[in-house]
Design an enzyme around this catalytic site. Structure first.
Site, PDB file in Angstrom:
ATOM      1  CE  LYS A 186      -3.756  -0.489   4.887  1.00  0.00           C
ATOM      2  NZ  LYS A 186      -4.817   0.123   4.947  1.00  0.00           N
TER       3      LYS A 186
ATOM      4  CG  HIS B  22      -2.261  -0.653   1.198  1.00  0.00           C
ATOM      5  ND1 HIS B  22      -2.138  -2.492   1.512  1.00  0.00           N
ATOM      6  CD2 HIS B  22      -3.346  -0.749   0.612  1.00  0.00           C
ATOM      7  CE1 HIS B  22      -3.170  -2.592   1.164  1.00  0.00           C
ATOM      8  NE2 HIS B  22      -4.090  -1.599   0.979  1.00  0.00           N
ATOM      9  CG  HIS B  23      -1.335   4.795   0.469  1.00  0.00           C
ATOM     10  ND1 HIS B  23      -1.315   5.602   1.669  1.00  0.00           N
ATOM     11  CD2 HIS B  23      -2.694   3.969   0.191  1.00  0.00           C
ATOM     12  CE1 HIS B  23      -2.615   5.355   2.293  1.00  0.00           C
ATOM     13  NE2 HIS B  23      -3.178   4.633   1.465  1.00  0.00           N
TER      14      HIS B  23
END
Length: 245
Positions: free
Chosen positions: A140, A136-137
């Site tokens: 997060k 994820h980015h």
């Protein structure tokens, strides 16, 4: 027209609002009306206008405001917030006594299919080592992702093994891999919307299942679809699969 309230004014909350405001029904009329949106000032939830459904993609710190709003308004709740402790999830389940509630770590139809395929592969590949990797980015806050936890649950339910247990990353002299462990690994970087891979490693062969989200729009679309189906349901705690399938 469904009146919605939105908890959170970040990227997901903003995208939910813009998508809802542009959505139309089969007759071309507006499908949703945004009655309220609560951002950083959680006290605003105490006076926010009532809606038919509250959509929450905020963070765990907002749970008291979410619970208070649902109890005050008696509205349905679509929750996509991840990182809850078990006792916090119990609070959400308790709301099902007075209102229809759905919680999911992922509102993508594709991820729902991945979950089913993961369970099927687990049953049909006995003895294979299983590893779950999510990416994820870099903003997060929680790890592993709620989706990774859901995939782990799919493995646990499909494999009848009381000794099965997750291992969150490996470091140092950890020794040979335990046949009863499931590796769960979290990667963070850039602007990745979400990638989840479940790999099955057997003698001389490997099977991998991957879902790749290219934008958050798929989660917004799923959440609004869930809201449409949830409004008017009897009070209860529902799963995304129960609503959509």
């Amino acid at each position: 027209m469904i009146r919605i309230a939105i908890m959170g004014a970040g990227r997901m909350g903003t995208l939910i609002r813009t998508t809802a405001e542009s959505a139309v029904d089969a007759a071309g009329a507006p499908a949703f009306e945004v009655a309220a949106q609560v951002g950083f000032d959680l006290a605003a939830a105490e006076t926010a206008p009532a809606a038919d459904v509250l959509i929450d993609f905020s963070n765990v710190a907002c749970l008291p405001a979410v619970v208070s709003y649902v109890r005050r308004c008696g509205c349905a709740l679509v929750s996509g917030t991840t990182g809850y402790a078990p006792e916090q999830l119990d609070e959400l389940r308790a709301l099902g006594d007075i209102a229809p509630v759905v919680w999911s770590g992922n509102y993508s139809i594709g991820v729902a299919a991945l979950r089913h395929l993961t369970a099927q592969a687990t049953r049909e590949l006995p003895g294979f080592d299983i590893e779950i990797v999510e990416c994820h980015h870099n903003q997060k806050a929680d790890a592993p992702s709620g989706t990774a936890k859901m995939l782990l649950e799919a493995v646990e339910e499909a494999r009848a093994d009381d000794a099965l247990h997750p291992v969150y990353g490996r470091s140092g002299m950890c020794g040979a891999r335990d046949a009863h462990e499931v590796g769960v690994h979290a990667l963070r970087g850039g602007t990745v919307a979400g990638v989840h891979t479940v790999s099955f490693f057997g003698p001389d062969e490997e099977v991998s299942l991957t879902h790749r989200a290219t934008s958050r729009q798929i989660f917004v679309n799923g959440a609004l679809a869930a809201a449409t189906k949830l409004v008017g349901k009897p009070a209860g705690f529902y799963t995304f699969d129960e609503l959509m399938f």
